[in-house]
Design an enzyme around this catalytic site. Sequence first.
Site, PDB file in Angstrom:
ATOM      1  N   GLU A  15       0.863  -1.183   0.000  1.00  0.00           N
ATOM      2  CA  GLU A  15       0.000   0.000   0.000  1.00  0.00           C
ATOM      3  C   GLU A  15       0.896   1.227   0.000  1.00  0.00           C
ATOM      4  O   GLU A  15       1.964   1.228   0.632  1.00  0.00           O
ATOM      5  CB  GLU A  15      -0.903   0.024   1.237  1.00  0.00           C
TER       6      GLU A  15
ATOM      7  N   CYS B  46      -6.631   1.179   2.918  1.00  0.00           N
ATOM      8  CA  CYS B  46      -7.558   2.316   2.979  1.00  0.00           C
ATOM      9  C   CYS B  46      -7.436   3.211   1.755  1.00  0.00           C
ATOM     10  O   CYS B  46      -8.350   3.984   1.457  1.00  0.00           O
ATOM     11  CB  CYS B  46      -7.294   3.121   4.239  1.00  0.00           C
TER      12      CYS B  46
ATOM     13  N   ASN C 166     -12.019  -3.143   0.603  1.00  0.00           N
ATOM     14  CA  ASN C 166     -10.853  -3.412   1.452  1.00  0.00           C
ATOM     15  C   ASN C 166     -11.269  -3.915   2.822  1.00  0.00           C
ATOM     16  O   ASN C 166     -11.262  -5.108   3.082  1.00  0.00           O
ATOM     17  CB  ASN C 166     -10.016  -2.133   1.579  1.00  0.00           C
ATOM     18  N   GLU C 167     -11.736  -2.989   3.640  1.00  0.00           N
ATOM     19  CA  GLU C 167     -11.962  -3.320   5.047  1.00  0.00           C
ATOM     20  C   GLU C 167     -13.341  -2.795   5.439  1.00  0.00           C
ATOM     21  O   GLU C 167     -13.487  -2.095   6.425  1.00  0.00           O
ATOM     22  CB  GLU C 167     -10.867  -2.618   5.850  1.00  0.00           C
TER      23      GLU C 167
HETATM   24  O1  AHR Z   1      -2.132  -1.278   6.820  1.00  0.00           O
HETATM   25  C1  AHR Z   1      -2.589  -0.015   7.188  1.00  0.00           C
HETATM   26  C2  AHR Z   1      -4.110   0.078   7.121  1.00  0.00           C
HETATM   27  O2  AHR Z   1      -4.695  -0.769   8.064  1.00  0.00           O
HETATM   28  C3  AHR Z   1      -4.722  -0.369   5.837  1.00  0.00           C
HETATM   29  O3  AHR Z   1      -4.719   0.639   4.905  1.00  0.00           O
HETATM   30  C4  AHR Z   1      -6.123  -0.702   6.219  1.00  0.00           C
HETATM   31  O4  AHR Z   1      -6.684  -1.692   5.423  1.00  0.00           O
HETATM   32  C5  AHR Z   1      -6.010  -1.090   7.674  1.00  0.00           C
HETATM   33  O5  AHR Z   1      -6.891  -0.391   8.450  1.00  0.00           O
END
Ligand code: AHR
Length: 659
Positions: free
Chosen positions: A48, A244, A375-376
Amino acid sequence: MKKILSFIPVLFLLASITVSAQETVQIAVQADKPGAEIQPTMWGVFFEDINFAADGGIYAELVKNRSFEFELPLSGWRQMPKQNGTGRIVPGLYYPNNPGNPHFISIFPDPASGSFGLVNEGFRGMGIRKDTQYNFSVKARLHEDSDINMKVELVSPSEQVIGSAMLSDFNGEWSGHKVSFSATETEARAQMRITLSGKGGIDLDMISLFPADTWKERENGLRKDIVQMIADLKPGFLRFPGGCIVEGRTLENRYQWKKTVGPAEDRKMIMNRWNVEIRNRQAPDYFQSFGLGFYEYFLLAEDIGAEPLPILNCGMSCQFNAAEVVPLEELDTYIQDALDLIEFANGETSTRWGGLRAGMGHPGKFNLKYLGIGNEQWDEQYIERYREFEKVLKKNHPEIKIVSGSGPSSAGRMFEYGWNELRKLSPDLIDEHYYMPPEWFLQNAARYDNYDRNGIKVFAGEYAAHGKEGADPESRNTWYSALCEAAFMTGLERNADVVHMASYAPLLAHTDAWQWRPDLIWFDNLKVMGSPNYYVQKIFSNYSGTRIVPALSEGKALSGQNGMYASSSLDWKKGKLYVKIVNSTDLPVPVRLDLGRLPYTGNAVKQTLKSANKEDFNSVAGGETVRPLSAPVVLKGRRVDTSIDPLSVNVLIIDIKAR
Ligand code: AHR
């Protein structure tokens, strides 16, 4: 003094009682009864653009804000000091001709001084190496009745010139100009000075400087030393671009892959969400140039032999931020992005997106097999949107494995809700994230022992043990955090029939520009360093095996009894049996391995990672404290007697005669 001396025999006695209390741990490694397959994707990496991982990191561009597209067009630049010349710098705009890159600058040296210019500060300076070639390029347009030439100089913090070149022959049309030169010194915090001399004015854009010595010598490519560290992990997959960053703080700020392909100069720069995300680690100069875009990610995955795993926005911005949601009836463009991405990666060159891939230099397919949706994200809003993607993707691309998500927590209401709802659908994998204290990893090594063997497979997509921190940026990557992750990873390996993919997070961090820690690999402008956690990942990934082998102590998996953890795997093709053993106690533990009936050659080595101090860490400036050491191991028939060092992670690599 006398009093102290009289204590010594007592202390000695106590110590020896404790040591001798360490009973031999017997482990039956049933190498002749291998179990389920371990997926080639088991151990991968998650990239990322956080902590200056892309711009200022792996993407080797040295100029910050090369296209003047930061919110403040002159961020990263300053005008030349008066003694070197005077004049005017005027930010310009040629939108709508070039919506991807609308800004440029105009420079007018004062007729009296005859020269003027500007200085780029790089990403916390520029890392320059002696005797290395640097490629400078610029787009320029000369104003009418102007005659200007350009001097490019690399300067040290003490203003010593450590490399320079001249450019002339500018004309009245926007055109590209290039020059290469060698550096005369190594400098971690160089800056680049551009001096324009002559009369009139000139417009400049895409002012760029790359080392020629990039990964695979690709022009304007990636930083070789950092990519090599990643490649050395032999990752089974590359998850990208986030995180994120996929979601964006707002939908406007989300990652849109289509804006990251095609000519680099047309890729629209946006703010990196980590610019403002962490209150005490604000980075106002953190943007995404997308020089590292989806094409480059696919290429990187191919280069390092990893399956590409792109993650796409599912129609939601980050639920920790704006939490914007695209109405279901407007989701089509997002779903179309997914279909088009599959075409970009796998389509014939006669298709629109496959044609773009070919035009960029890769007529062959990227052979995409996995795609992540969201993603999350969590709750109903995610499930509703995921369902729409799944419907279309399963119908049109049943060959693609879909990765869905279970939110940011390792357990609890949202996590349970996600799993329960996804069980009613058909994702191939569910992504779980856990950033937890080190002890959690010790206590959860058996997390997957009771997962449904026939259910949806698990992608442990983001995990890291978060312990205490010291003042040094890398100080959170303690030896203890790595050891606890290793203990947990024996559980992942033992459950490789359930867990098909796993990756530590985040992958990269710049020592002077990080937002989030701990991180797997740290770097500065010239150097790169693997954390203890990196070496743990490397052990598991390099010695992965293709089948699980039961490693039982008193009939049970060794998963925390007396602070010990073990897993084992077999690779018939390579002729290797691997046994991983983690000792989380402060004492050496004698271990007897009974290896089962296989034709062993008698050759065996033990690779050990250890450090006496739980708080030890590796550091870019200070060096490597924790690194693997190898020693031969004696095989007595099918038996190994060995002592497992306190606080250590070990892999025994035992040779088997080829079949
Ligand atoms: O790894 C850092 C962040 O942690 C990532 O962007 C996200 O997916 C998680 O909250």
